[in-house]
Design an enzyme around this catalytic site. Structure first.
Site, PDB file in Angstrom:
ATOM      1  CG  PHE A   1      -1.645   1.177   1.589  1.00  0.00           C
ATOM      2  CD1 PHE A   1      -2.302   1.949   0.629  1.00  0.00           C
ATOM      3  CD2 PHE A   1      -1.696   1.594   2.921  1.00  0.00           C
ATOM      4  CE1 PHE A   1      -2.982   3.116   0.990  1.00  0.00           C
ATOM      5  CE2 PHE A   1      -2.373   2.737   3.285  1.00  0.00           C
ATOM      6  CZ  PHE A   1      -3.008   3.506   2.321  1.00  0.00           C
TER       7      PHE A   1
ATOM      8  CB  THR B   1       3.652   1.915  13.206  1.00  0.00           C
ATOM      9  OG1 THR B   1       2.376   2.164  13.762  1.00  0.00           O
ATOM     10  CG2 THR B   1       4.322   0.825  14.038  1.00  0.00           C
ATOM     11  CG  ASP B   2       0.563   5.849  15.440  1.00  0.00           C
ATOM     12  OD1 ASP B   2       0.436   4.649  15.108  1.00  0.00           O
ATOM     13  OD2 ASP B   2      -0.390   6.660  15.397  1.00  0.00           O
ATOM     14  CD  GLU B   3      -0.845  -0.050  15.542  1.00  0.00           C
ATOM     15  OE1 GLU B   3      -0.678  -1.142  16.106  1.00  0.00           O
ATOM     16  OE2 GLU B   3      -1.694   0.140  14.659  1.00  0.00           O
TER      17      GLU B   3
ATOM     18  CE1 TYR C   1       2.893  -3.594  11.893  1.00  0.00           C
ATOM     19  CE2 TYR C   1       1.568  -2.161  13.300  1.00  0.00           C
ATOM     20  CZ  TYR C   1       2.400  -2.337  12.202  1.00  0.00           C
ATOM     21  OH  TYR C   1       2.727  -1.251  11.412  1.00  0.00           O
ATOM     22  CB  SER C   2       2.739  -2.246  18.237  1.00  0.00           C
ATOM     23  OG  SER C   2       2.135  -2.925  19.291  1.00  0.00           O
TER      24      SER C   2
ATOM     25  CE  LYS D   1       7.071  -1.260  11.422  1.00  0.00           C
ATOM     26  NZ  LYS D   1       7.654  -1.399  10.059  1.00  0.00           N
TER      27      LYS D   1
HETATM   28  P1  NAD Z   1       1.304  -3.560   3.373  1.00  0.00           P
HETATM   29  O1  NAD Z   1       0.969  -4.772   4.180  1.00  0.00           O
HETATM   30  O2  NAD Z   1       0.287  -2.987   2.471  1.00  0.00           O
HETATM   31  O3  NAD Z   1       2.584  -3.860   2.467  1.00  0.00           O
HETATM   32  C1  NAD Z   1       3.695  -4.563   2.946  1.00  0.00           C
HETATM   33  C2  NAD Z   1       4.526  -4.990   1.737  1.00  0.00           C
HETATM   34  O4  NAD Z   1       5.680  -5.681   2.223  1.00  0.00           O
HETATM   35  C3  NAD Z   1       3.805  -5.930   0.786  1.00  0.00           C
HETATM   36  O5  NAD Z   1       4.007  -5.528  -0.552  1.00  0.00           O
HETATM   37  C4  NAD Z   1       4.445  -7.280   1.050  1.00  0.00           C
HETATM   38  O6  NAD Z   1       4.452  -8.140  -0.092  1.00  0.00           O
HETATM   39  C5  NAD Z   1       5.837  -6.867   1.461  1.00  0.00           C
HETATM   40  N1  NAD Z   1       6.479  -7.879   2.315  1.00  0.00           N
HETATM   41  C6  NAD Z   1       5.949  -8.473   3.411  1.00  0.00           C
HETATM   42  N2  NAD Z   1       6.828  -9.361   3.907  1.00  0.00           N
HETATM   43  C7  NAD Z   1       7.932  -9.310   3.118  1.00  0.00           C
HETATM   44  C8  NAD Z   1       9.181  -9.991   3.140  1.00  0.00           C
HETATM   45  N3  NAD Z   1       9.460 -10.920   4.064  1.00  0.00           N
HETATM   46  N4  NAD Z   1      10.102  -9.675   2.201  1.00  0.00           N
HETATM   47  C9  NAD Z   1       9.824  -8.732   1.259  1.00  0.00           C
HETATM   48  N5  NAD Z   1       8.649  -8.093   1.184  1.00  0.00           N
HETATM   49  C10 NAD Z   1       7.716  -8.373   2.111  1.00  0.00           C
HETATM   50  O7  NAD Z   1       1.837  -2.514   4.412  1.00  0.00           O
HETATM   51  P2  NAD Z   1       1.685  -0.911   4.446  1.00  0.00           P
HETATM   52  O8  NAD Z   1       0.431  -0.580   5.111  1.00  0.00           O
HETATM   53  O9  NAD Z   1       1.988  -0.391   3.104  1.00  0.00           O
HETATM   54  O10 NAD Z   1       2.876  -0.555   5.451  1.00  0.00           O
HETATM   55  C11 NAD Z   1       4.193  -0.353   4.964  1.00  0.00           C
HETATM   56  C12 NAD Z   1       5.100  -0.022   6.137  1.00  0.00           C
HETATM   57  O11 NAD Z   1       4.623   1.160   6.786  1.00  0.00           O
HETATM   58  C13 NAD Z   1       5.156  -1.101   7.214  1.00  0.00           C
HETATM   59  O12 NAD Z   1       6.479  -1.167   7.675  1.00  0.00           O
HETATM   60  C14 NAD Z   1       4.217  -0.593   8.300  1.00  0.00           C
HETATM   61  O13 NAD Z   1       4.604  -1.057   9.556  1.00  0.00           O
HETATM   62  C15 NAD Z   1       4.415   0.906   8.169  1.00  0.00           C
HETATM   63  N6  NAD Z   1       3.250   1.734   8.584  1.00  0.00           N
HETATM   64  C16 NAD Z   1       2.000   1.485   8.081  1.00  0.00           C
HETATM   65  C17 NAD Z   1       0.944   2.324   8.435  1.00  0.00           C
HETATM   66  C18 NAD Z   1      -0.447   2.105   7.901  1.00  0.00           C
HETATM   67  O14 NAD Z   1      -1.382   2.768   8.359  1.00  0.00           O
HETATM   68  N7  NAD Z   1      -0.662   1.230   6.939  1.00  0.00           N
HETATM   69  C19 NAD Z   1       1.166   3.381   9.309  1.00  0.00           C
HETATM   70  C20 NAD Z   1       2.458   3.594   9.820  1.00  0.00           C
HETATM   71  C21 NAD Z   1       3.500   2.768   9.436  1.00  0.00           C
HETATM   72  O1  DAU Z   2      -1.264   3.552  13.631  1.00  0.00           O
HETATM   73  C1  DAU Z   2      -0.572   3.045  12.539  1.00  0.00           C
HETATM   74  C2  DAU Z   2      -1.053   1.637  12.250  1.00  0.00           C
HETATM   75  O2  DAU Z   2      -2.367   1.760  11.722  1.00  0.00           O
HETATM   76  C3  DAU Z   2      -0.155   0.885  11.279  1.00  0.00           C
HETATM   77  O3  DAU Z   2       1.110   0.717  11.848  1.00  0.00           O
HETATM   78  C4  DAU Z   2      -0.744  -0.472  10.924  1.00  0.00           C
HETATM   79  O4  DAU Z   2       0.056  -1.108   9.941  1.00  0.00           O
HETATM   80  C5  DAU Z   2      -2.142  -0.257  10.389  1.00  0.00           C
HETATM   81  O5  DAU Z   2      -2.740  -1.520  10.159  1.00  0.00           O
HETATM   82  C6  DAU Z   2      -2.997   0.563  11.366  1.00  0.00           C
HETATM   83  O6  DAU Z   2      -3.322  -0.204  12.553  1.00  0.00           O
HETATM   84  P1  DAU Z   2      -4.792  -0.190  13.203  1.00  0.00           P
HETATM   85  O7  DAU Z   2      -4.964  -1.429  13.967  1.00  0.00           O
HETATM   86  O8  DAU Z   2      -5.078   1.093  13.870  1.00  0.00           O
HETATM   87  O9  DAU Z   2      -5.660  -0.211  11.817  1.00  0.00           O
HETATM   88  P2  DAU Z   2      -6.963  -1.031  11.394  1.00  0.00           P
HETATM   89  O10 DAU Z   2      -7.424  -0.463  10.102  1.00  0.00           O
HETATM   90  O11 DAU Z   2      -6.791  -2.494  11.500  1.00  0.00           O
HETATM   91  O12 DAU Z   2      -8.032  -0.603  12.528  1.00  0.00           O
HETATM   92  C7  DAU Z   2      -8.374   0.752  12.734  1.00  0.00           C
HETATM   93  C8  DAU Z   2      -9.357   0.799  13.883  1.00  0.00           C
HETATM   94  O13 DAU Z   2     -10.581   0.175  13.460  1.00  0.00           O
HETATM   95  C9  DAU Z   2      -8.912   0.029  15.105  1.00  0.00           C
HETATM   96  O14 DAU Z   2      -9.359   0.696  16.284  1.00  0.00           O
HETATM   97  C10 DAU Z   2      -9.610  -1.315  14.985  1.00  0.00           C
HETATM   98  C11 DAU Z   2     -10.914  -0.945  14.293  1.00  0.00           C
HETATM   99  N1  DAU Z   2     -11.476  -2.002  13.407  1.00  0.00           N
HETATM  100  C12 DAU Z   2     -10.665  -2.539  12.465  1.00  0.00           C
HETATM  101  C13 DAU Z   2     -11.147  -3.537  11.628  1.00  0.00           C
HETATM  102  C14 DAU Z   2     -10.248  -4.162  10.593  1.00  0.00           C
HETATM  103  C15 DAU Z   2     -12.800  -2.392  13.548  1.00  0.00           C
HETATM  104  O15 DAU Z   2     -13.541  -1.863  14.402  1.00  0.00           O
HETATM  105  N2  DAU Z   2     -13.265  -3.374  12.719  1.00  0.00           N
HETATM  106  C16 DAU Z   2     -12.493  -3.977  11.782  1.00  0.00           C
HETATM  107  O16 DAU Z   2     -12.986  -4.886  11.076  1.00  0.00           O
END
Ligand code: NAD
Ligand code: DAU
Length: 350
Positions: free
Chosen positions: A13, A132-134, A157-158, A161
């Protein structure tokens, strides 16, 4: 200046938005996207740039040490922007070890390869770790996470990280490895896999399926549009100080239930449904174990020191996001077929 940048997780993503931004903005950089193409990685996210001359896709796993050392000596990356990770909290509760393998061991292998390749001269090299902020744990109703907030992760997860962040910092202290870490809040936008709240609920509304709100829905997240995260990463990569941490956030807190109702309202309009039709799909389900109550980022350091701030309001970003999912039904269908169905059954059957 010419650069050879390894971006890990670039088919995911956030990574796909970062790859695109760097390719469009810096035609003189060589961009290498390393991705294992797990369930979350999708080359359909990058079809528009796959033939750009200075772009190379490398399919591979960051936990494969021999392979990682091989590509370092083949391509001589001078910088790493490390996004590859297992990223979904719910999956980390079901399978924590997968998160240790990729997020901790995978990061260690990249760190070692980078250190061993460049340790004789780290000048103009950078290991930029996306976190991540988590890692800060949870807030009560008030307060914000700053760069000084002690780590206190609550989910597998957190914790994974946080562990990887500690190793990155330790390599800076121990081996003088030049690094930067940024900790960002919840992202939303185009190409997010529909296991996360916003795309999952958009998909369920389209398909008239229940919207599974965990617990009472009184949990708060701070939402940032994904392209704003990508510009923050660009800003930090180019102007951030080595061995520093930057928090990135949207100053945009929403309680889950309020956000879901807002989303439902927009979807009713877009789908020409009667008002409140989508809201009727809201179903309160069993809470996520160890569910963090509230995240909120103080992003004043990056604004003050580097001049970055979000460019898109939540209202605008959410509309762009909804439109994208409605216009990209094929993408949505492709990623929700097959294994997604069994994941969904398992996660939401309780
Ligand atoms: P995502 O799950 O959409 O994408 C992760 C990507 O990493 C995928 O393309 C996957 O194929 C690849 N991957 C997973 N394991 C792998 C491995 N062993 N070797 C090589 N590639 C691998 O994740 P995202 O939401 O795009 O998050 C990207 C980064 O940003 C992560 O490090 C996550 O912790 C961090 N982050 C995400 C959010 C959020 O809200 N999504 C917020 C803050 C930080
Ligand atoms: O804060 C940054 C993080 O945000 C990233 O590091 C993570 O990769 C990302 O997945 C995200 O984590 P959250 O757990 O906050 O995101 P998620 O979209 O899973 O959930 C957001 C909120 O919604 C959380 O309070 C849980 C709730 N939720 C989530 C799902 C999937 C529901 O209530 N129902 C659901 O089905």
């Amino acid at each position: 200046m010419k650069k050879k940048i390894l971006i890990t997780g670039g088919a995911g993503f956030i990574g796909s938005h970062v790859v695109r931004l760097f390719l469009n903005k810096y035609p003189n950089y060589d961009i290498y996207n390393l991705d294992a193409l797990t369930y979350a990685g999708n080359l359909e996210n990058l079809t528009d740039i796959e033939n750009v001359k200075n772009y190379t896709f490398i399919k591979g796993d960051i936990t494969d040490e021999v392979f990682i050392y091989k590509i370092f000596s083949k391509y001589k990356f001078d910088s790493v922007i490390h996004l590859a990770a297992e990223s979904h909290v719910d999956r980390s509760i079901t399978d924590p070890l997968a998160f240790v393998k990729t997020n901790v061991i995978g990061t260690m292998i990249l760190l070692n390869a980078f250190k061993d390749y460049w340790s004789s001269n780290f000048e103009n090299k950078l290991f930029y770790h996306i976190s991540t902020d988590e890692v800060y744990g949870t807030l009560s109703e008030t307060g914000l996470f700053t760069e000084e907030t002690p780590y206190n992760p609550n989910s597998p997860y957190s914790s994974s990280k946080a562990s990887s962040d500690h190793f990155v910092r330790a390599y800076g202290e121990t081996y003088n490895l030049p690094y930067i870490i940024s900790n960002c809040s919840n992202n939303y936008g185009q190409n997010q896999f529909p296991e996360k709240l916003i795309p999952l609920f958009i998909n369920n509304i389209i398909n008239n399926k229940p919207l599974p709100v965990y617990g009472d829905g009184n949990y708060t997240r701070d939402w940032l549009y994904v392209k704003d995260h990508a510009t923050a990463i660009d800003t930090i990569f180019h102007n951030g100080l080595n061995n520093e941490t930057y928090n990135i956030g949207g100053f945009n807190e929403w309680k889950n239930l309020d956000l879901v109702k807002l989303l439902c309202g927009h979807m009713d309009v877009k789908l020409k449904r009667t008002p409140k039709k989508s809201e009727a799909l809201i179903t309160f389900v069993k809470d996520r174990p160890g569910h963090d109550l509230r995240y909120a980022i103080d992003a004043s350091k990056i604004k003050r020191e580097l001049g970055w701030e979000p460019s898109v309001t939540f209202e605008e970003g959410l509309k762009i996001t909804i439109d994208w999912y409605l216009d990209n039904n094929k993408w949505l269908q492709n990623v929700t077929s097959g294994l997604y169905q069994s994941y969904y059954e398992k996660q939401y059957r309780k």
